[in-house]
Write a protein that holds these residues in place. Sequence first.
Motif, PDB file in Angstrom:
ATOM      1  N   GLY A  60      38.555  30.448  36.444  1.00 21.67           N
ATOM      2  CA  GLY A  60      38.762  31.887  36.585  1.00 21.67           C
ATOM      3  C   GLY A  60      38.041  32.473  37.777  1.00 21.67           C
ATOM      4  N   TRP A  61      36.910  31.850  38.185  1.00 24.00           N
ATOM      5  CA  TRP A  61      36.186  32.353  39.352  1.00 24.00           C
ATOM      6  C   TRP A  61      37.039  32.241  40.611  1.00 24.00           C
ATOM      7  CZ3 TRP A  61      32.388  35.364  38.467  1.00 24.00           C
ATOM      8  CH2 TRP A  61      31.538  35.157  37.386  1.00 24.00           C
ATOM      9  N   VAL A  62      37.896  31.252  40.669  1.00 24.62           N
ATOM     10  CA  VAL A  62      38.760  31.062  41.836  1.00 24.62           C
ATOM     11  C   VAL A  62      39.696  32.253  42.004  1.00 24.62           C
ATOM     12  CG1 VAL A  62      40.536  29.584  42.839  1.00 24.62           C
ATOM     13  CG2 VAL A  62      38.645  28.570  41.564  1.00 24.62           C
ATOM     14  N   ILE A  63      40.161  32.805  40.901  1.00 28.01           N
ATOM     15  CA  ILE A  63      41.076  33.943  40.940  1.00 28.01           C
ATOM     16  C   ILE A  63      40.323  35.252  41.130  1.00 28.01           C
ATOM     17  CG2 ILE A  63      42.792  35.225  39.596  1.00 28.01           C
ATOM     18  CD1 ILE A  63      43.549  32.600  38.254  1.00 28.01           C
ATOM     19  N   LEU A  64      39.153  35.369  40.497  1.00 30.30           N
ATOM     20  CA  LEU A  64      38.397  36.617  40.560  1.00 30.30           C
ATOM     21  C   LEU A  64      37.902  36.930  41.960  1.00 30.30           C
ATOM     22  CD1 LEU A  64      36.268  36.591  37.277  1.00 30.30           C
ATOM     23  CD2 LEU A  64      38.098  38.164  37.896  1.00 30.30           C
ATOM     24  N   GLN A  65      37.462  35.918  42.691  1.00 31.31           N
ATOM     25  CA  GLN A  65      36.872  36.162  44.011  1.00 31.31           C
ATOM     26  C   GLN A  65      37.845  36.857  44.970  1.00 31.31           C
ATOM     27  OE1 GLN A  65      35.288  32.684  45.938  1.00 31.31           O
ATOM     28  NE2 GLN A  65      34.807  33.761  47.819  1.00 31.31           N
ATOM     29  N   PRO A  66      39.016  36.290  45.240  1.00 30.51           N
ATOM     30  CA  PRO A  66      39.928  37.013  46.154  1.00 30.51           C
ATOM     31  C   PRO A  66      40.490  38.288  45.545  1.00 30.51           C
ATOM     32  CG  PRO A  66      41.007  35.067  45.251  1.00 30.51           C
ATOM     33  CD  PRO A  66      39.567  34.993  44.828  1.00 30.51           C
ATOM     34  N   LEU A  67      40.609  38.339  44.209  1.00 34.10           N
ATOM     35  CA  LEU A  67      41.145  39.537  43.563  1.00 34.10           C
ATOM     36  C   LEU A  67      40.198  40.716  43.727  1.00 34.10           C
ATOM     37  CD1 LEU A  67      43.567  40.490  41.896  1.00 34.10           C
ATOM     38  CD2 LEU A  67      42.282  39.908  39.827  1.00 34.10           C
ATOM     39  N   ILE A  68      38.914  40.499  43.491  1.00 32.83           N
ATOM     40  CA  ILE A  68      37.918  41.565  43.656  1.00 32.83           C
ATOM     41  C   ILE A  68      37.804  41.966  45.124  1.00 32.83           C
ATOM     42  CG2 ILE A  68      35.466  42.119  43.446  1.00 32.83           C
ATOM     43  CD1 ILE A  68      35.402  40.392  40.929  1.00 32.83           C
ATOM     44  N   THR A  69      37.852  40.965  46.014  1.00 30.39           N
ATOM     45  CA  THR A  69      37.804  41.263  47.452  1.00 30.39           C
ATOM     46  C   THR A  69      38.994  42.113  47.859  1.00 30.39           C
ATOM     47  OG1 THR A  69      36.705  39.140  47.839  1.00 30.39           O
ATOM     48  CG2 THR A  69      37.639  40.256  49.749  1.00 30.39           C
ATOM     49  N   MET A  70      40.181  41.802  47.326  1.00 32.29           N
ATOM     50  CA  MET A  70      41.382  42.582  47.616  1.00 32.29           C
ATOM     51  C   MET A  70      41.209  44.027  47.167  1.00 32.29           C
ATOM     52  SD  MET A  70      45.089  42.399  45.785  1.00 32.29           S
ATOM     53  CE  MET A  70      44.345  43.242  44.376  1.00 32.29           C
ATOM     54  N   MET A  71      40.670  44.239  45.966  1.00 28.00           N
ATOM     55  CA  MET A  71      40.468  45.589  45.457  1.00 28.00           C
ATOM     56  C   MET A  71      39.471  46.352  46.318  1.00 28.00           C
ATOM     57  SD  MET A  71      40.359  44.519  41.416  1.00 28.00           S
ATOM     58  CE  MET A  71      39.878  46.148  40.846  1.00 28.00           C
ATOM     59  N   THR A  72      38.408  45.687  46.752  1.00 30.49           N
ATOM     60  CA  THR A  72      37.406  46.320  47.606  1.00 30.49           C
ATOM     61  C   THR A  72      38.006  46.717  48.946  1.00 30.49           C
ATOM     62  OG1 THR A  72      35.678  44.962  46.568  1.00 30.49           O
ATOM     63  CG2 THR A  72      35.127  46.038  48.652  1.00 30.49           C
ATOM     64  N   PHE A  73      38.766  45.807  49.547  1.00 28.79           N
ATOM     65  CA  PHE A  73      39.406  46.105  50.826  1.00 28.79           C
ATOM     66  C   PHE A  73      40.395  47.261  50.699  1.00 28.79           C
ATOM     67  CE2 PHE A  73      38.958  41.697  53.046  1.00 28.79           C
ATOM     68  CZ  PHE A  73      37.592  41.890  53.087  1.00 28.79           C
ATOM     69  N   THR A  74      41.107  47.304  49.580  1.00 26.42           N
ATOM     70  CA  THR A  74      42.093  48.368  49.381  1.00 26.42           C
ATOM     71  C   THR A  74      41.419  49.739  49.341  1.00 26.42           C
ATOM     72  OG1 THR A  74      43.556  46.872  48.149  1.00 26.42           O
ATOM     73  CG2 THR A  74      43.899  49.232  47.850  1.00 26.42           C
ATOM     74  N   VAL A  75      40.306  49.839  48.624  1.00 28.95           N
ATOM     75  CA  VAL A  75      39.590  51.120  48.518  1.00 28.95           C
ATOM     76  C   VAL A  75      39.001  51.529  49.866  1.00 28.95           C
ATOM     77  CG1 VAL A  75      37.609  52.284  47.479  1.00 28.95           C
ATOM     78  CG2 VAL A  75      39.085  50.833  46.065  1.00 28.95           C
ATOM     79  N   TYR A  95      46.002  40.627  50.173  1.00 30.97           N
ATOM     80  CA  TYR A  95      45.862  39.391  49.391  1.00 30.97           C
ATOM     81  C   TYR A  95      46.562  38.217  50.061  1.00 30.97           C
ATOM     82  CZ  TYR A  95      45.171  36.412  45.351  1.00 30.97           C
ATOM     83  OH  TYR A  95      44.771  35.390  44.528  1.00 30.97           O
ATOM     84  N   THR A  96      47.710  38.456  50.688  1.00 31.87           N
ATOM     85  CA  THR A  96      48.396  37.353  51.357  1.00 31.87           C
ATOM     86  C   THR A  96      47.601  36.843  52.559  1.00 31.87           C
ATOM     87  OG1 THR A  96      49.713  39.021  52.535  1.00 31.87           O
ATOM     88  CG2 THR A  96      50.742  37.927  50.654  1.00 31.87           C
ATOM     89  N   LEU A 146      45.507  27.604  42.529  1.00 28.92           N
ATOM     90  CA  LEU A 146      45.223  28.507  41.409  1.00 28.92           C
ATOM     91  C   LEU A 146      45.318  29.969  41.846  1.00 28.92           C
ATOM     92  CD1 LEU A 146      42.206  26.601  39.800  1.00 28.92           C
ATOM     93  CD2 LEU A 146      44.566  26.671  38.972  1.00 28.92           C
ATOM     94  N   SER A 147      44.823  30.272  43.039  1.00 29.24           N
ATOM     95  CA  SER A 147      44.855  31.653  43.537  1.00 29.24           C
ATOM     96  C   SER A 147      46.267  32.102  43.880  1.00 29.24           C
ATOM     97  CB  SER A 147      43.966  31.786  44.779  1.00 29.24           C
ATOM     98  OG  SER A 147      42.632  31.432  44.490  1.00 29.24           O
ATOM     99  N   PHE A 148      47.136  31.150  44.151  1.00 32.87           N
ATOM    100  CA  PHE A 148      48.503  31.469  44.551  1.00 32.87           C
ATOM    101  C   PHE A 148      49.260  32.174  43.424  1.00 32.87           C
ATOM    102  CE2 PHE A 148      52.939  30.559  45.618  1.00 32.87           C
ATOM    103  CZ  PHE A 148      52.955  30.883  46.972  1.00 32.87           C
ATOM    104  N   VAL A 149      48.817  31.947  42.187  1.00 29.32           N
ATOM    105  CA  VAL A 149      49.479  32.577  41.036  1.00 29.32           C
ATOM    106  C   VAL A 149      49.413  34.100  41.147  1.00 29.32           C
ATOM    107  CG1 VAL A 149      49.457  32.807  38.522  1.00 29.32           C
ATOM    108  CG2 VAL A 149      49.010  30.590  39.571  1.00 29.32           C
ATOM    109  N   ILE A 150      48.309  34.618  41.662  1.00 30.14           N
ATOM    110  CA  ILE A 150      48.128  36.068  41.766  1.00 30.14           C
ATOM    111  C   ILE A 150      49.133  36.679  42.740  1.00 30.14           C
ATOM    112  CG2 ILE A 150      46.527  37.912  42.402  1.00 30.14           C
ATOM    113  CD1 ILE A 150      45.863  36.575  39.799  1.00 30.14           C
TER     114      ILE A 150
END
Length: 285
Positions: A60-75, A95-96, A146-150
């Motif tokens: 799950g850490w593999v998915i959380l890291q880019p996901l949280i980074t994406m949210m931070t960059f978006t804001v 994210y891409t 694993l991250s590609f699923v997002i």
Amino acid sequence: MPDTRIHTVREMRAPTVVIESRKGLFDLEFSSVWEYRELLYFLVWRDVKVRYKQTVIGAGWVILQPLITMMTFTVIFSYLAKIPSDGLPYPIFAYTALLPWTYFSQALGRGGGGLVGNANLISKIYFPRLIIPLASVVTPLVDFVLSFVIVLGLMVWYGIAPTWGVLALPLFLLLALMTALAVSLFLSALNVKYRDVGYVIPFLTQFWMYASPVIYPVSLVPERWRLLYGLNPMVGVIEGFRWALLGKAAPDFRVISISIVMVVALLFAGIVYFKQMERTFADVI
């Protein structure tokens, strides 16, 4: 009656490994890497097991890291800084780019410190040292998958259908792998002799991210600087990912061509330099 078992044992011969000096500067010994491919599989499998061992969330850490980074960059960069995203929703735009970039940064970090991290192995037995940086850049591919699923979920959420360009995605991923391997060959060889390199790698990675179109589109770069900008191999990788996954306007293939030429030249130079330094690894490390 003679002891056939003893007779059989006496006839057995231990395998012999002959280590010879290289015949020239460009004798890169790729055949020996292939002969030790099982060691490559073992090193990759070992690193994957160690990465997820004794973790609560695990993969799950593999998915959380880019996901949280994406949210931070978006804001920060979309809502506050109002950075454009070529008409695409900023979350999937970011994210891409984070998808190949996260792979690249992990591969660079692992590859740069790979030789020092395997010092005990290097000083005890012979094997092609090129296998260590190669294993270091292959291992993060598991995280990439694993991250590609997002990104698939984001495409469904925003109603973005894949195009035929998605067939080119493996080529851009290969370009990212070659870039990470090329730079890792230089950094890992230097890190054996100068341990300061290990401290430089995080700063290099951070600077490289801002020099790549992760948080902004290439369209913001002035036209007269784009060919020079294309000397950064990750420009071609990130633009290629956005084009292949999101079906945006075709990227500037001149920039991608420059990136490809740069990667091939850098990889060849990295292999030559690594093989030149290889003979001193066991003594210095």
